[in-house]
Design a protein around this motif. Structure first.
Motif, PDB file in Angstrom:
ATOM      1  N   UNK A 243       0.823  -1.205   0.000  1.00  0.00           N
ATOM      2  CA  UNK A 243       0.000   0.000   0.000  1.00  0.00           C
ATOM      3  C   UNK A 243       0.858   1.257   0.000  1.00  0.00           C
ATOM      4  N   UNK A 244       2.035   1.177   0.622  1.00  0.00           N
ATOM      5  CA  UNK A 244       2.983   2.293   0.637  1.00  0.00           C
ATOM      6  C   UNK A 244       4.372   1.752   0.951  1.00  0.00           C
ATOM      7  N   UNK A 245       5.383   2.588   0.707  1.00  0.00           N
ATOM      8  CA  UNK A 245       6.765   2.150   0.849  1.00  0.00           C
ATOM      9  C   UNK A 245       7.222   2.174   2.302  1.00  0.00           C
ATOM     10  N   UNK A 246       8.142   1.274   2.631  1.00  0.00           N
ATOM     11  CA  UNK A 246       8.805   1.224   3.927  1.00  0.00           C
ATOM     12  C   UNK A 246      10.137   0.517   3.732  1.00  0.00           C
ATOM     13  N   UNK A 247      11.149   0.912   4.495  1.00  0.00           N
ATOM     14  CA  UNK A 247      12.465   0.272   4.381  1.00  0.00           C
ATOM     15  C   UNK A 247      12.346  -1.243   4.537  1.00  0.00           C
ATOM     16  N   UNK A 248      12.972  -1.963   3.610  1.00  0.00           N
ATOM     17  CA  UNK A 248      12.963  -3.420   3.663  1.00  0.00           C
ATOM     18  C   UNK A 248      11.779  -4.069   2.978  1.00  0.00           C
ATOM     19  N   UNK A 249      10.784  -3.249   2.581  1.00  0.00           N
ATOM     20  CA  UNK A 249       9.573  -3.770   1.938  1.00  0.00           C
ATOM     21  C   UNK A 249       8.933  -4.853   2.820  1.00  0.00           C
ATOM     22  N   UNK A 250       8.401  -5.906   2.248  1.00  0.00           N
ATOM     23  CA  UNK A 250       7.775  -6.964   3.053  1.00  0.00           C
ATOM     24  C   UNK A 250       8.754  -8.114   3.310  1.00  0.00           C
ATOM     25  N   UNK A 251       9.353  -8.629   2.251  1.00  0.00           N
ATOM     26  CA  UNK A 251      10.109  -9.880   2.377  1.00  0.00           C
ATOM     27  C   UNK A 251      11.371  -9.717   3.222  1.00  0.00           C
ATOM     28  N   UNK A 252      12.113  -8.632   3.025  1.00  0.00           N
ATOM     29  CA  UNK A 252      13.322  -8.453   3.828  1.00  0.00           C
ATOM     30  C   UNK A 252      12.997  -8.154   5.285  1.00  0.00           C
ATOM     31  N   UNK A 253      11.861  -7.524   5.538  1.00  0.00           N
ATOM     32  CA  UNK A 253      11.478  -7.286   6.931  1.00  0.00           C
ATOM     33  C   UNK A 253      11.118  -8.610   7.621  1.00  0.00           C
ATOM     34  N   UNK A 254      10.406  -9.476   6.907  1.00  0.00           N
ATOM     35  CA  UNK A 254      10.085 -10.778   7.485  1.00  0.00           C
ATOM     36  C   UNK A 254      11.343 -11.621   7.667  1.00  0.00           C
ATOM     37  N   UNK A 255      12.173 -11.656   6.641  1.00  0.00           N
ATOM     38  CA  UNK A 255      13.413 -12.423   6.733  1.00  0.00           C
ATOM     39  C   UNK A 255      14.324 -11.855   7.809  1.00  0.00           C
ATOM     40  N   UNK A 256      14.366 -10.524   7.904  1.00  0.00           N
ATOM     41  CA  UNK A 256      15.213  -9.882   8.902  1.00  0.00           C
ATOM     42  C   UNK A 256      14.788 -10.213  10.316  1.00  0.00           C
ATOM     43  N   UNK A 257      13.464 -10.262  10.561  1.00  0.00           N
ATOM     44  CA  UNK A 257      12.987 -10.606  11.903  1.00  0.00           C
ATOM     45  C   UNK A 257      13.426 -12.013  12.284  1.00  0.00           C
ATOM     46  N   UNK A 258      13.349 -12.933  11.331  1.00  0.00           N
ATOM     47  CA  UNK A 258      13.763 -14.311  11.593  1.00  0.00           C
ATOM     48  C   UNK A 258      15.274 -14.400  11.826  1.00  0.00           C
ATOM     49  N   UNK A 259      16.059 -13.712  11.007  1.00  0.00           N
ATOM     50  CA  UNK A 259      17.510 -13.744  11.165  1.00  0.00           C
ATOM     51  C   UNK A 259      17.947 -13.107  12.479  1.00  0.00           C
ATOM     52  N   UNK A 260      17.288 -12.013  12.873  1.00  0.00           N
ATOM     53  CA  UNK A 260      17.642 -11.385  14.146  1.00  0.00           C
ATOM     54  C   UNK A 260      17.486 -12.381  15.295  1.00  0.00           C
ATOM     55  N   UNK A 261      16.389 -13.124  15.300  1.00  0.00           N
ATOM     56  CA  UNK A 261      16.171 -14.085  16.378  1.00  0.00           C
ATOM     57  C   UNK A 261      17.146 -15.251  16.267  1.00  0.00           C
ATOM     58  N   UNK A 262      17.454 -15.688  15.057  1.00  0.00           N
ATOM     59  CA  UNK A 262      18.420 -16.774  14.876  1.00  0.00           C
ATOM     60  C   UNK A 262      19.782 -16.373  15.442  1.00  0.00           C
ATOM     61  N   UNK A 263      20.248 -15.163  15.142  1.00  0.00           N
ATOM     62  CA  UNK A 263      21.527 -14.693  15.674  1.00  0.00           C
ATOM     63  C   UNK A 263      21.476 -14.573  17.197  1.00  0.00           C
ATOM     64  N   UNK A 264      20.357 -14.074  17.738  1.00  0.00           N
ATOM     65  CA  UNK A 264      20.254 -13.942  19.199  1.00  0.00           C
ATOM     66  C   UNK A 264      20.349 -15.300  19.887  1.00  0.00           C
ATOM     67  N   UNK A 265      19.653 -16.304  19.364  1.00  0.00           N
ATOM     68  CA  UNK A 265      19.659 -17.630  19.988  1.00  0.00           C
ATOM     69  C   UNK A 265      21.056 -18.231  20.027  1.00  0.00           C
ATOM     70  N   UNK A 266      21.822 -18.034  18.945  1.00  0.00           N
ATOM     71  CA  UNK A 266      23.185 -18.558  18.902  1.00  0.00           C
ATOM     72  C   UNK A 266      24.100 -17.727  19.796  1.00  0.00           C
ATOM     73  N   UNK A 267      23.968 -16.394  19.716  1.00  0.00           N
ATOM     74  CA  UNK A 267      24.833 -15.508  20.493  1.00  0.00           C
ATOM     75  C   UNK A 267      24.743 -15.788  21.991  1.00  0.00           C
ATOM     76  N   UNK A 268      23.546 -16.078  22.473  1.00  0.00           N
ATOM     77  CA  UNK A 268      23.348 -16.293  23.901  1.00  0.00           C
ATOM     78  C   UNK A 268      23.500 -17.754  24.320  1.00  0.00           C
ATOM     79  N   UNK A 269      23.870 -18.603  23.355  1.00  0.00           N
ATOM     80  CA  UNK A 269      24.144 -19.989  23.678  1.00  0.00           C
ATOM     81  C   UNK A 269      22.913 -20.846  23.939  1.00  0.00           C
TER      82      UNK A 269
END
Length: 315
Positions: A181-207
Motif C-alpha cells: 500500500x505504501x513504501x517502507x524500508x525493507x519492503x515486506x520480504x526483507x522485513x520478514x526475513x530480517x525478523x527471523x535472522x535477528x532471532x536466529x543470531x540472538x539464539x546462537x549468540x546467547x548460547x
C-alpha cells in the motif's frame, strides 16, 4: 507479442529475462557493459533445457523461449514499443536516478518503469521525473523464474492504476505479486526475513541453540508449512475457531517473548566466530559453489512439484 525491456543484464536481469520470455514476451536486453547482454544470453541458453526438462517453460521448448530474448544495441532501441521496463542496475541511488531519467525520457509514455532494487525506496530516485507517476519497485526473490513472489512497491506519487498494471502484468507472467500500500524500508520480504535472522543470531549468540539446530527448526519444522502457506493462514488453521481464536489462545506466549527480543546482535561481531566454524564444519568453503548448484536444483524440483500440486490438488 508483448515487449519488455530488461535494463541491466547481470544476475537479476538475466533471471527476469527468462521469466518474461517464458511468459511469451519479447525481451530486449540492454546493459551499459556491452559484453554483459551476450553473456546473459549464453547463460539463459544453457539453463533453459533444465527448465524444459522439469516442465517449467509453460509447455514451451527451450529454443522457442530463447528466441524471444534479444540484445539491444542502445537503450532507446530496447525501450521502443515496450509496455514494461525492469531496471536492474547497481544498488546506488545516484545510478538509479540517472538511469530512470533516461528511461522516463525514452520509454513510451504509458509504459511501467519498475526497479528491481532490494533496498532503495522508490521515492529516493523518482521524485524529480516528469513521469514519476508510472515509477515503482518490483523486487523479486532471485531467481524469479523459480520463485514467483515479487514485491510491488509504490512511491507516494505512483499512480494506483500503474501499481495495478504492474501487478496484473506479473500475474500474467506467472508471478505472485505482493502489492504494498505504501513504501517502507525493507519492503515486506526483507522485513520478514530480517525478523527471523535477528532471532536466529540472538539464539546462537546467547548460547541457547547451535547453528544447525536453528536451521533444523526451519528446514524440518516451520518451512514445511511455509512452503505452501503464509503465517496468517498458518495460524488461521492452527486453532479451532480460526485466526481470532489463535490470537486469544496464544498471544500471551509471544507477548512474554517480546521483551527478550528487543536488542540486536552484531552479526559480524563475536557471534560470527561461533557461526562460521559451525557452518564450515557442515560445509567446507570449497564446496560452497557445489552446494549452491544443489540448492538451485532443489528449487527447480520444488517449483515443478508446486506447479503440479496447484494443477492437481488446488492452491
Amino acid at each position: 507479442m508483448t515487449k519488455v525491456a530488461v535494463i541491466g543484464s547481470g544476475f537479476v536481469g538475466r533471471a527476469w529475462a527468462i521469466s518474461f520470455a517464458r511468459a511469451g514476451c519479447e525481451v530486449a536486453l540492454w546493459d551499459q557493459d556491452k559484453d554483459a547482454p551476450g553473456k546473459a544470453v549464453a547463460y539463459i541458453e544453457r539453463l533453459l533445457p533444465d527448465l524444459e526438462a522439469n516442465d517449467l517453460l509453460n509447455g514451451g521448448a527451450a529454443g522457442e523461449v530463447a528466441a524471444r530474448v534479444h540484445v539491444a544495441s542502445t537503450i532507446e532501441s530496447a525501450l521502443e514499443g515496450v509496455v514494461h521496463v525492469q531496471e536492474n542496475t547497481p544498488e546506488d541511488v545516484e545510478v538509479k536516478r540517472a538511469v530512470f531519467a533516461r528511461l522516463d525520457a525514452a520509454a513510451p509514455a504509458d509504459a511501467v518503469l519498475a526497479s528491481s532494487t532490494s533496498a532503495i525506496l522508490p521515492s529516493a530516485f523518482t521524485e524529480h521525473l516528469k513521469g514519476r507517476g508510472r515509477c515503482l519497485v518490483v523486487h523479486p526473490i532471485n531467481p524469479p523464474y523459480l520463485i514467483p513472489a515479487a514485491e510491488v512497491v509504490p512511491a507516494p506519487w505512483t499512480d494506483p492504476s500503474m501499481v495495478e498494471r504492474a501487478a496484473e502484468f506479473l500475474r500474467s507472467a506467472g508471478h505472485a505479486p505482493i502489492v504494498m500500500k505504501r513504501e517502507i524500508d525493507g519492503f515486506v520480504m526483507n522485513r520478514l526475513q530480517g525478523a527471523l535472522l535477528e532471532e536466529a543470531f540472538r539464539l546462537v549468540d546467547q548460547g541457547y541453540a547451535g547453528v544447525e539446530d536453528v536451521d533444523v527448526g526451519i528446514r524440518e519444522g516451520l518451512a514445511l508449512r511455509w512452503s505452501f502457506m503464509g503465517p496468517f493462514e498458518t495460524i488461521d488453521l492452527n486453532a479451532p475457531g480460526g485466526v481470532r481464536d489463535y490470537a486469544d489462545r496464544y498471544q500471551g506466549i509471544y507477548s512474554g517473548i517480546f521483551p527478550s527480543s528487543q536488542w540486536r546482535v552484531d552479526w559480524s561481531g563475536p557471534v560470527m566466530d561461533v557461526i562460521e566454524p559451525e557452518r564450515r564444519k557442515k560445509l567446507a568453503a570449497d564446496k560452497l559453489v557445489e552446494r549452491q548448484a544443489w540448492r538451485d536444483r532443489r528449487l527447480i524440483a520444488l517449483a515443478a512439484h508446486k506447479r503440479w500440486a496447484n494443477k492437481n490438488i488446488g492452491h
